[in-house]
Design an enzyme around this catalytic site. Structure first.
Site, PDB file in Angstrom:
ATOM      1  N   SER A 102       5.096   7.594   2.379  1.00 13.75           N
ATOM      2  CA  SER A 102       3.991   8.546   2.548  1.00 13.75           C
ATOM      3  C   SER A 102       2.745   7.912   3.180  1.00 13.75           C
ATOM      4  O   SER A 102       1.923   8.630   3.751  1.00 13.75           O
ATOM      5  CB  SER A 102       3.620   9.203   1.212  1.00 13.75           C
ATOM      6  N   GLY A 124       4.637   6.241  -4.555  1.00 13.63           N
ATOM      7  CA  GLY A 124       5.405   5.002  -4.565  1.00 13.63           C
ATOM      8  C   GLY A 124       6.016   4.685  -3.216  1.00 13.63           C
ATOM      9  O   GLY A 124       5.476   5.083  -2.173  1.00 13.63           O
ATOM     10  N   ASP A 158      -7.243 -18.477   2.429  1.00 21.27           N
ATOM     11  CA  ASP A 158      -7.106 -19.918   2.201  1.00 21.27           C
ATOM     12  C   ASP A 158      -7.087 -20.593   3.574  1.00 21.27           C
ATOM     13  O   ASP A 158      -7.162 -19.910   4.596  1.00 21.27           O
ATOM     14  CB  ASP A 158      -5.889 -20.262   1.314  1.00 21.27           C
ATOM     15  N   HIS A 207       0.810  -1.228   0.000  1.00 22.09           N
ATOM     16  CA  HIS A 207       0.000   0.000   0.000  1.00 22.09           C
ATOM     17  C   HIS A 207       0.844   1.280   0.000  1.00 22.09           C
ATOM     18  O   HIS A 207       0.358   2.322  -0.417  1.00 22.09           O
ATOM     19  CB  HIS A 207      -0.984  -0.023   1.169  1.00 22.09           C
TER      20      HIS A 207
END
Ligand code: HEM
Ligand code: NAG
Ligand code: NAG
Ligand code: NAG
EC number: 1.11.1.-
Length: 361
Positions: free
Chosen positions: A144, A140, A268, A127
């Site tokens: 941040s 990127g 899963d 993220h």
């Protein structure tokens, strides 16, 4: 034919090390193929405009990993650092990272599995770095997500625990001049090795921090179609095959916010283990209790554009196929938006060794 080449390219990295002719042929074959079926070889950041003769050793290495001619897997080398506050430690950029790694392992591994904080760290790495697209001049892997107001966004709900742990580590290591951006990507790499079965992916330090929030709308939603997700990731330089490999991180995930009535459901049946059950179970029409399948994962598994890659990651051969695809894809993720790649330092040796998947209990 397309299927054959895909398999070849996914498995080729180790073979081609030191064989430039073969590497060249493979890269050409890859380019000739449908982009969706192969891994990305796009360059990033300052590497896009750095001439070959101006590359540092690190720049050359990273460029070679990105273009598919060198492996993103870390070799077995480990490192015994000098004492923490010694001059020797201060002189070696990687030294302090070994101490940070030790702290992280304590938080990321428990009961023979990777912990909730580890899952959070893997998601946090995505993220921070993933809030980027190739037409942006900022965003990127820049810290941040924790240094601006990005944590207020709904897509980041659930990351509070790892966020506060990261702030704590950042404070503890304040005197050692480590960036939040590096801390977050290192966290993702260490957390992946803490999960039994997880690959050890090469790690470089020196990312610069930014307090500027990334634009909104750059993160995927669990309700998006395969086509929308492929487009979203393509704008971050990933192919469809890279995307399929990356979502395999849901092998170790749990959801709390998509369906709050099923809070804690995993994707899963083996949430603390980095195994490919996620791929196998997602395409299985049955859903065991305690498992919640994201609509986005179901869409990617069944889309004609991505289902053949998905199926390569299922079954007994799938674990290795997935690992070989995940390592370069996450390596790329960890460098999105980084514009000083040529000046980074290779601290791969500070990563913990991988852990084997325990035998079924
Ligand atoms: C199609 C793209 C993706 C979508 C739509 C997606 C969506 C989600 C959602 C909705 C959750 C659950 C959040 C919650 O309700 O608590 C989640 C969890 C998670 N995701 Fe993804 N994700 C995607 C790709 C990725 C990628 C690329 C990675 C890492 C490489 C990743 C790593 C994780 C991890 C580790 C968790 C578990 C976090 C935890 O257990 O605390 N995801 N994802
Ligand atoms: C990959 O990058 C390395 C380092 O710059 C370069 O020497 C090599 O020719 C590149 N290979 C391909 C196939 O692009
Ligand atoms: C701290 O790190 C930054 C980025 O890596 C570097 O430019 C700066 O010179 C470092 N400062 C000190 C005091 O070491
Ligand atoms: C996975 O990798 C193996 C070995 O490289 C390959 O033979 C196989 O076709 C791949 N795909 C599947 C679906 O197993």
């Amino acid at each position: 034919m397309r299927f054959f080449i895909t398999v070849l390219v996914l498995g080729a990295t180790d073979l081609v090390n030191g064989h430039p002719d073969l590497a060249k042929k493979l890269a050409e074959a890859a380019r000739a193929q449908d982009k969706l079926a192969t891994r990305s070889t796009a360059l990033l950041g300052d590497l896009l405009h750095t001439v070959e003769s101006a590359l540092t050793v690190t720049g050359f290495e990273i460029k070679s990993i990105l273009n598919g001619t060198r492996s993103a897997f870390a070799d077995a080398a480990t490192y015994d650092p000098p004492p923490k506050d010694s001059d020797d430690c201060r002189r070696d950029t990687c030294c302090i990272w070994q101490y940070i790694a030790n702290d992280m392992v304590d938080a990321f591994y428990e009961g023979e599995e990777c912990s909730a904080l580890a899952r959070g760290a893997i998601r946090l790495g995505f993220h921070d770095a993933g809030a980027w697209s190739s037409d942006l001049s900022f965003g990127g892997a820049d810290g941040s997500i924790l240094l601006s107001n990005e944590m207020l966004r709904s897509e980041n709900a659930g990351l509070e625990g790892i966020a506060s742990q990261m702030f704590q580590w950042k404070e503890e290591y304040e005197a050692y001049n480590v960036s939040m951006a590096d801390m977050i990507q290192f966290g993702a790499m260490v957390a992946t090795t803490a999960c039994p079965g997880g690959p050890r992916i090469r790690f470089f330090v020196g990312r610069e921090d930014s307090t500027r929030a990334a634009p909104t709308g750059l993160m995927p939603s669990p309700f998006q179609t395969a086509e929308a997700l492929i487009d979203l990731f393509q704008a971050k330089t990933f192919t469809g095959a890279d995307l399929i490999a990356l979502v395999g991180a849901h092998s170790v995930s749990q959801q709390f916010f998509v369906d709050q009535k099923q809070a804690g459901a995993s994707q899963d049946t083996t949430a603390g283990i980095w195994d490919n059950n996620f791929y196998t179970e997602t395409v299985d029409p049955e859903t065991p209790s305690g498992v919640f399948k994201f609509p986005s994962d179901l869409n990617l598994a069944s889309s004609p554009e991505t289902s053949s890659t998905w199926n390569q990651f299922t079954g007994p051969a799938g674990q290795d196929n997935w690992s070989r695809a995940y390592a370069p894809a996450y390596f790329r993720m960890s460098l999105l938006g980084v514009n000083n790649i040529n000046a980074l330092t290779d601290c791969t040796k500070t990563l913990p060794p991988t852990r084997a998947i325990p035998r079924r209990r």
